[in-house]
Design a protein around this motif. Sequence first.
Motif, PDB file in Angstrom:
ATOM      1  N   THR A   1       6.561   0.148  19.542  1.00  0.00           N
ATOM      2  CA  THR A   1       4.973   0.571  19.787  1.00  0.00           C
ATOM      3  C   THR A   1       4.415   0.814  18.957  1.00  0.00           C
ATOM      4  O   THR A   1       3.117   1.621  18.888  1.00  0.00           O
ATOM      5  CB  THR A   1       4.967   0.531  21.388  1.00  0.00           C
ATOM      6  OG1 THR A   1       5.603  -0.088  22.586  1.00  0.00           O
ATOM      7  CG2 THR A   1       3.456   0.535  22.248  1.00  0.00           C
ATOM      8  N   ALA A   2       5.440   2.453  18.666  1.00  0.00           N
ATOM      9  CA  ALA A   2       4.242   3.821  18.003  1.00  0.00           C
ATOM     10  C   ALA A   2       4.640   2.858  16.954  1.00  0.00           C
ATOM     11  O   ALA A   2       3.596   2.431  15.903  1.00  0.00           O
ATOM     12  CB  ALA A   2       5.784   4.674  17.956  1.00  0.00           C
ATOM     13  N   ALA A   3       5.119   1.820  15.862  1.00  0.00           N
ATOM     14  CA  ALA A   3       4.988   1.142  15.360  1.00  0.00           C
ATOM     15  C   ALA A   3       3.867   0.765  14.740  1.00  0.00           C
ATOM     16  O   ALA A   3       3.294   0.075  13.491  1.00  0.00           O
ATOM     17  CB  ALA A   3       6.702   0.075  14.320  1.00  0.00           C
ATOM     18  N   THR A   4       3.910   0.030  15.926  1.00  0.00           N
ATOM     19  CA  THR A   4       2.638  -1.352  15.396  1.00  0.00           C
ATOM     20  C   THR A   4       1.203  -0.569  15.419  1.00  0.00           C
ATOM     21  O   THR A   4      -0.184  -1.124  15.661  1.00  0.00           O
ATOM     22  CB  THR A   4       2.061  -1.711  17.398  1.00  0.00           C
ATOM     23  OG1 THR A   4       2.109  -1.524  18.385  1.00  0.00           O
ATOM     24  CG2 THR A   4       3.722  -3.094  17.390  1.00  0.00           C
ATOM     25  N   ALA A   5       0.997   0.806  16.551  1.00  0.00           N
ATOM     26  CA  ALA A   5      -0.134   1.502  16.525  1.00  0.00           C
ATOM     27  C   ALA A   5       0.160   2.025  15.039  1.00  0.00           C
ATOM     28  O   ALA A   5      -1.094   2.179  14.519  1.00  0.00           O
ATOM     29  CB  ALA A   5       0.382   3.153  17.324  1.00  0.00           C
ATOM     30  N   TYR A   6       0.841   2.736  14.368  1.00  0.00           N
ATOM     31  CA  TYR A   6       0.878   3.548  12.912  1.00  0.00           C
ATOM     32  C   TYR A   6       0.128   2.029  12.575  1.00  0.00           C
ATOM     33  O   TYR A   6      -0.504   2.471  11.738  1.00  0.00           O
ATOM     34  CB  TYR A   6       1.942   3.943  13.125  1.00  0.00           C
ATOM     35  CG  TYR A   6       2.263   5.305  13.087  1.00  0.00           C
ATOM     36  CD1 TYR A   6       1.873   6.104  14.387  1.00  0.00           C
ATOM     37  CD2 TYR A   6       3.235   5.318  14.045  1.00  0.00           C
ATOM     38  CE1 TYR A   6       2.173   7.731  14.937  1.00  0.00           C
ATOM     39  CE2 TYR A   6       4.161   6.429  14.602  1.00  0.00           C
ATOM     40  CZ  TYR A   6       3.430   7.272  14.976  1.00  0.00           C
ATOM     41  OH  TYR A   6       3.838   8.975  15.656  1.00  0.00           O
ATOM     42  N   GLY A   7       0.960   0.968  12.632  1.00  0.00           N
ATOM     43  CA  GLY A   7       0.015  -0.448  11.414  1.00  0.00           C
ATOM     44  C   GLY A   7      -0.985  -0.553  11.741  1.00  0.00           C
ATOM     45  O   GLY A   7      -1.585  -0.533  10.199  1.00  0.00           O
ATOM     46  N   GLN A   8      -1.324  -0.572  12.950  1.00  0.00           N
ATOM     47  CA  GLN A   8      -3.272  -0.543  13.038  1.00  0.00           C
ATOM     48  C   GLN A   8      -3.785   0.598  12.055  1.00  0.00           C
ATOM     49  O   GLN A   8      -4.988   0.442  11.601  1.00  0.00           O
ATOM     50  CB  GLN A   8      -3.137  -0.738  14.374  1.00  0.00           C
ATOM     51  CG  GLN A   8      -4.329  -1.504  14.583  1.00  0.00           C
ATOM     52  CD  GLN A   8      -4.779  -1.607  16.103  1.00  0.00           C
ATOM     53  OE1 GLN A   8      -5.329  -0.991  16.855  1.00  0.00           O
ATOM     54  NE2 GLN A   8      -5.024  -2.921  16.094  1.00  0.00           N
TER      55      GLN A   8
ATOM     56  N   ARG B   1      -5.524   4.709  16.717  1.00  0.00           N
ATOM     57  CA  ARG B   1      -5.329   6.472  16.062  1.00  0.00           C
ATOM     58  C   ARG B   1      -5.105   6.573  17.685  1.00  0.00           C
ATOM     59  O   ARG B   1      -3.748   7.262  17.900  1.00  0.00           O
ATOM     60  CB  ARG B   1      -6.622   6.784  15.638  1.00  0.00           C
ATOM     61  CG  ARG B   1      -6.431   6.367  14.133  1.00  0.00           C
ATOM     62  CD  ARG B   1      -7.580   7.071  13.244  1.00  0.00           C
ATOM     63  NE  ARG B   1      -7.712   6.723  11.820  1.00  0.00           N
ATOM     64  CZ  ARG B   1      -6.493   7.033  10.762  1.00  0.00           C
ATOM     65  NH1 ARG B   1      -6.141   7.836  11.503  1.00  0.00           N
ATOM     66  NH2 ARG B   1      -6.835   6.340  10.121  1.00  0.00           N
ATOM     67  N   GLU B   2      -6.270   5.931  18.235  1.00  0.00           N
ATOM     68  CA  GLU B   2      -5.555   6.131  19.911  1.00  0.00           C
ATOM     69  C   GLU B   2      -4.730   6.485  20.016  1.00  0.00           C
ATOM     70  O   GLU B   2      -3.638   6.912  21.600  1.00  0.00           O
ATOM     71  CB  GLU B   2      -6.437   5.647  21.083  1.00  0.00           C
ATOM     72  CG  GLU B   2      -8.261   7.192  20.392  1.00  0.00           C
ATOM     73  CD  GLU B   2      -8.474   6.028  19.597  1.00  0.00           C
ATOM     74  OE1 GLU B   2      -7.949   4.254  18.875  1.00  0.00           O
ATOM     75  OE2 GLU B   2     -10.110   6.433  18.940  1.00  0.00           O
ATOM     76  N   ALA B   3      -3.916   4.815  20.300  1.00  0.00           N
ATOM     77  CA  ALA B   3      -2.917   4.074  20.498  1.00  0.00           C
ATOM     78  C   ALA B   3      -1.512   5.021  20.370  1.00  0.00           C
ATOM     79  O   ALA B   3      -0.202   5.123  20.506  1.00  0.00           O
ATOM     80  CB  ALA B   3      -2.888   2.785  20.242  1.00  0.00           C
TER      81      ALA B   3
END
Length: 452
Positions: A299-306, A272-274
Motif C-alpha cells: 500500500t505504501a508503494a501505491t501511495a509513493y507511486g502516485q 501525499r496524504e495516503a
Amino acid sequence: MARPVTNAAFEGLLLAAGYANSHAAFARQLNHAGRNEGAWRYDAASVYWWLRGRRPGEHVQAAMAETLARKLGRSVAIAELGFGAGDSIGMCVYPATVDGAIDTAEQIWTRLAKRFNQQDSGAFDTGKALEAALGWRYDLPDKALNRNGRQQVTSTDVQSLYALADHFTDLDRRHGSGSPRTRAVMADFLVRQVAPMLHGSYTDAVGRDLMRAAATLSGQLAFMSYDAGEHVMAQHHVTLGLRLAKTADDRLYGAHLLANLATQAVFLGHGREAARLIEAAIDGAGSAPAAVLARLHATAATAYGQSGERRACQLALTRAERALDRAGLDPGPRWVGYFSPAHLAGAALRCLGDLHLYTQALRHAPEALTLDSQNTRTRALHTALVAMTYARAGDTDAACDWTSKIGQHAAGIQSARVRQRVRELAATLSSQQTSPQVKEVFHILAAMPAAI
C-alpha cells in the motif's frame, strides 16, 4: 490551548442549570440518568467534546435532557441541546472515549440503515483522516472494558459476528459492493444486534473481543462503501473501526484499517496524504507478521507511486516482496490471508505505471492475474489496469486485446471502482479512437454492465 465552544445552546443550558464550572458533576448525573442503558462512563472530558461539536447518540441526548430538566425545573426538548437533526452525522471525528465510539457506532449504523437509497454527499476529508491516524497511533490504551448492561454477551455471541463478517467479505469479493441493499442489510443487522451487544454486559476479555469483532464489521462496511463510491460513509466507518480496534488493543487490525484508508485516499488522488497514513500504519504495526507487513508496504508503494516518490516507491516494493517471501512461515491473522503475490503484483503494476516505468510495470502483469476464483472484482480491476498500462505505454494493439477481456471478468459485478477504471481506460484510449480496433473495444466497453 482549549478549542472554542461550537455548541452554544448546550453551553447555555449547562450555565442555566449550574453546571458551567462543574462538567464532572453533570457527567455523574448523566451516568445515573442512563443507568438502564448500561454502565456509562461519561466524564468532564466527554462534556468538553460535546461542547465542541461531538454529537452523542439519541439515547444519550434523552438522558441529557432529563438531567437538565431536573435542575431547571422545566421540560427540556432534545432539540434545545443544539446537536442538530437526528440523522446528521457531521464531519468524521475519531471518538475520544469508548462510550463515544459506541455512540458513534450506533449513529452511523442507524444512518446507513435509513438512507440506503439516497446519494452520498460531502467529500473525503484528508485532515480528519490524518487526525484519526494520530489518535489511533498515539492515544493511550483504554482501561478495563467490563460493563453491566441489560444483555449478557458471551464469547459464543462474539464468534457469530466473525462468521457474519466472513460472509459479507466473500459476497463483496465475488460481486462487488455496488448494491445499496447489501450494505443496508448489514447496517440493519449492526443496529439491531451489534449495537445492543456493545451496550450489554461483558467481562474485559469478552469486551475486547467484541470491540475487535465490531471493528471487523465496521471495517468491512467501510470497504464496501468505498467500493460503491460512498466515500464519506466509508471514511466514517473506517474511522469508527480504527477506534474500536484501538479499544480492542488490536494494533495489527488497526494498521490494516489505516491501510484501507490510505488506499481510499490513493483512489481519490490524495497520494501525499495516503503516504502519511500508511507510514503511521507501518509505525503502529511494529514488528508485525510478514504477511501484514507485505500488505502494508504494498500500500505504501501505491501511495509513493502516485505522489511521484520513485525511490520510496521502489524501496516499499522491495520490502513488500521480501515480507511476502516470508509469509509462509509467518502468516499472521486470518484476515490478511487474502493478500497474495497477485495482489502485490497489482500494486506494483499500479505504482510503477504511475511513475511512467511501463516496461517494469508490465513485467508484473501475468502474476497480477493469478488470483483465486473468488477474487472476481480484483481480476476485473487488474485486467483493466493491464490494458490501461499498455495504452499509456503506447501499445494500442495490446491495450485493445486486454480491454476485450474485461467484459468476461466484470459481468455481474457492481463496483464504482471497476466503473472508474473502465472510464480511465476509455479516456486513455480516446486519443486513438479513429483506429478500427479502438472503435471496436469502445463498443465492448459501452455494452458492459459496469460501463461508462
